[in-house]
Design an enzyme around this catalytic site. Structure first.
Site, PDB file in Angstrom:
ATOM      1  N   SER A  83       0.853  -1.188   0.000  1.00 60.47           N
ATOM      2  CA  SER A  83       0.000   0.000   0.000  1.00 60.47           C
ATOM      3  C   SER A  83       0.884   1.232   0.000  1.00 60.47           C
ATOM      4  O   SER A  83       1.844   1.321   0.769  1.00 60.47           O
ATOM      5  CB  SER A  83      -0.918   0.006   1.224  1.00 60.47           C
ATOM      6  OG  SER A  83      -1.600   1.253   1.318  1.00 60.47           O
ATOM      7  N   ASN A 132      -1.936  -6.835   2.121  1.00 58.98           N
ATOM      8  CA  ASN A 132      -2.984  -7.124   1.151  1.00 58.98           C
ATOM      9  C   ASN A 132      -2.876  -8.549   0.606  1.00 58.98           C
ATOM     10  O   ASN A 132      -1.780  -9.055   0.382  1.00 58.98           O
ATOM     11  CB  ASN A 132      -2.911  -6.148  -0.019  1.00 58.98           C
ATOM     12  CG  ASN A 132      -3.236  -4.727   0.400  1.00 58.98           C
ATOM     13  OD1 ASN A 132      -3.969  -4.513   1.360  1.00 58.98           O
ATOM     14  ND2 ASN A 132      -2.692  -3.762  -0.308  1.00 58.98           N
ATOM     15  N   ARG A 187     -22.971 -19.474 -42.965  1.00 60.92           N
ATOM     16  CA  ARG A 187     -21.855 -18.605 -42.581  1.00 60.92           C
ATOM     17  C   ARG A 187     -22.415 -17.425 -41.813  1.00 60.92           C
ATOM     18  O   ARG A 187     -23.381 -16.802 -42.247  1.00 60.92           O
ATOM     19  CB  ARG A 187     -21.075 -18.126 -43.823  1.00 60.92           C
ATOM     20  CG  ARG A 187     -20.437 -19.249 -44.634  1.00 60.92           C
ATOM     21  CD  ARG A 187     -19.315 -19.963 -43.884  1.00 60.92           C
ATOM     22  NE  ARG A 187     -18.169 -19.103 -43.692  1.00 60.92           N
ATOM     23  CZ  ARG A 187     -17.255 -18.859 -44.637  1.00 60.92           C
ATOM     24  NH1 ARG A 187     -17.368 -19.418 -45.829  1.00 60.92           N
ATOM     25  NH2 ARG A 187     -16.240 -18.075 -44.390  1.00 60.92           N
TER      26      ARG A 187
END
Length: 463
Positions: A274, A282, A313
């Site tokens: 951070s 984290n 197609r």
């Protein structure tokens, strides 16, 4: 198309080359060279022409900008492939020109190249899944009997084991890997339909050409065109999407268990995560997996929506499918890689898991306490007593068993109370409570161990 800056930041496997421009162009050239060789083997094309086409495919340099411009102008992806080869042959081996791309259409080239690139992506995904499942199984073996609080609607439920949770995730991912392998021979096939899917130009030798071409390219032969019948192709993508769901579930569970207030898991330390709050730790790999899998349901829906391909197609649906296919595979592969890294370095705090069980003052064992007291007081009376006393146990921070023993003594007498002591001690023993989950974990691991070992490759038998 290369992954964006943000995509690269989110994907710990972002350096793995999947569906790159280089791979696309090489695969398209391999199709043209392989097609000519297969047709020569079937006696449809002179050997000299096939050799010249192979030489042209090896020598020609496809210009990305020119390829894009031709496709934009004509609406056909393969025009940017055929025209440069044609130009090379016109100057070097004009006699081979009538045999270039003979009996096929540009979708044959693009679908076959796409199958080749998807085979590479699938192999990469299976490698990551194998590593992740191995790490989860190791955790399951180590923590088969590690008690932890199970959650229902995010609230305390009963006691389970961390190992059982890991084994369940390993089983889900191994099922996806098995399904992907089983679906591959039906999806990763040569496309050889010609103009309208009936192989009219190649005729009776179409099957022979298809088999030889499939062997050359490391694909399977389906025996039919799949220009606008995309069911087998889509089943492979949908299983990859299901796999993404299992990966996302694992990442969500582990991220919740890694919250500071919970603290049962932590990813391996990796320094500051951070810019403003250096104290944070984290769960980066779980975050990556969740972010990567978040768009997958939408991509899967787009692919399913593209199945309504008109007649022989498609009028835009196939082209839309092409743009959604690669992002799905890249994201699932990246999520698997992120969670493999998480699982290989995860730190398990068994003491914290136990502390959450202890903090519930034995209320988590309410069902077992009911079973323990039913022979002494009757099931209905025991249930009513627990419903009344459980809130008191939490409010007073007293063990539920102590309150229940006092209730038995006051309502049934000292002799039943002494019998209740032993029954309640067993009912509130975390090791006894975790026994069922530990047993399920061991049985599940035994099932996984007994499963057919996965093939190390995705190569068809004819290769």
């Amino acid at each position: 198309m290369a992954a964006s800056l943000i995509d690269q930041c989110l994907d710990p496997a972002g350096d793995t080359e999947l569906f790159s421009d280089r791979q696309w162009l090489e695969a398209l050239l391999r199709f043209e060279a392989g097609l000519a060789a297969a047709q020569a083997a079937a006696g449809l094309v002179p050997a000299a022409a096939a050799a010249a086409i192979a030489e042209a495919c090896a020598a020609v340099e496809l210009d990305r900008g020119d390829f894009i411009e031709r496709a934009r102008r004509t609406g056909a992806f393969g025009i940017g492939l055929v025209d440069p080869i044609r130009g090379f042959l016109a100057g070097q081996a004009p006699d081979a020109l009538p045999y270039l791309h003979w009996g096929t259409t540009t979708q044959d080239a693009v679908d076959t190249a796409h199958a080749m690139l998807t085979k590479t992506a699938l192999a990469a995904l299976l490698d990551e899944l194998q590593g992740l499942v191995a790490a989860l199984r190791a955790l399951a073996h180590a923590h088969a009997a590690t008690p932890m609080m199970a959650r229902s609607l995010l609230q305390p439920a009963q006691v389970t084991s961390f190992g059982f949770k890991c084994a369940q995730s390993a089983a889900a991912l191994q099922r996806s890997a098995s399904q992907l392998r089983a679906l591959a021979p039906h999806a990763l096939c040569v496309q050889l339909g010609g103009a309208v899917g009936n192989r009219a130009a190649i005729g009776q030798r179409a099957a022979q050409v298809e088999l030889v071409l499939a062997a050359e390219l490391g694909l399977w032969a389906s025996g039919q065109s799949w220009h606008t019948q995309r069911d087998a192709w889509m089943r492979l993508a949908m299983e990859a999407s299901v796999c993404a769901g299992s990966l996302s579930k694992l990442a969500r569970d582990w991220s919740l268990m890694s919250q500071f207030e919970v603290g049962e898991l932590a990813e391996a330390p990796r320094g500051r995560t951070s810019s403003a709050m250096p104290h944070k730790r984290n769960s980066v790999h779980c975050m990556q997996a969740i972010a990567l899998t978040q768009p997958v349901p939408g991509l899967a829906a787009s692919l399913l929506g593209a199945m309504t391909q008109a007649h022989e197609r498609a009028m835009g649906e196939w082209q839309a499918e092409l743009s959604s296919w690669a992002p799905l595979w890249r994201r699932v592969h990246g999520a698997a890689a992120a969670l493999r890294l998480a699982a290989e370095g995860v730190q398990v705090d068994a003491a914290r898991m136990q502390s959450h069980i202890d903090a519930l003052c034995e209320v988590i064992f309410s069902e077992a306490c009911t079973d323990a007291l039913a022979p002494l007081a009757g099931r209905e009376a025991a249930q009513q007593a627990i419903e009344q006393l459980a809130p008191q146990a939490l409010a007073q921070r007293r063990p539920l068993s102590a309150l229940l023993r006092h209730w038995v003594e006051t309502t049934r007498g000292p002799e039943p109370a002494r019998a209740a002591d032993q029954a309640l001690a067993a009912a509130t023993d975390p090791q006894r409570a975790v026994h069922a989950s530990a047993t399920c974990c061991v049985e599940l691991l035994r099932t996984l161990d007994a499963a057919e070992p996965p093939s190390s490759t995705l190569e068809p038998h004819h290769v």
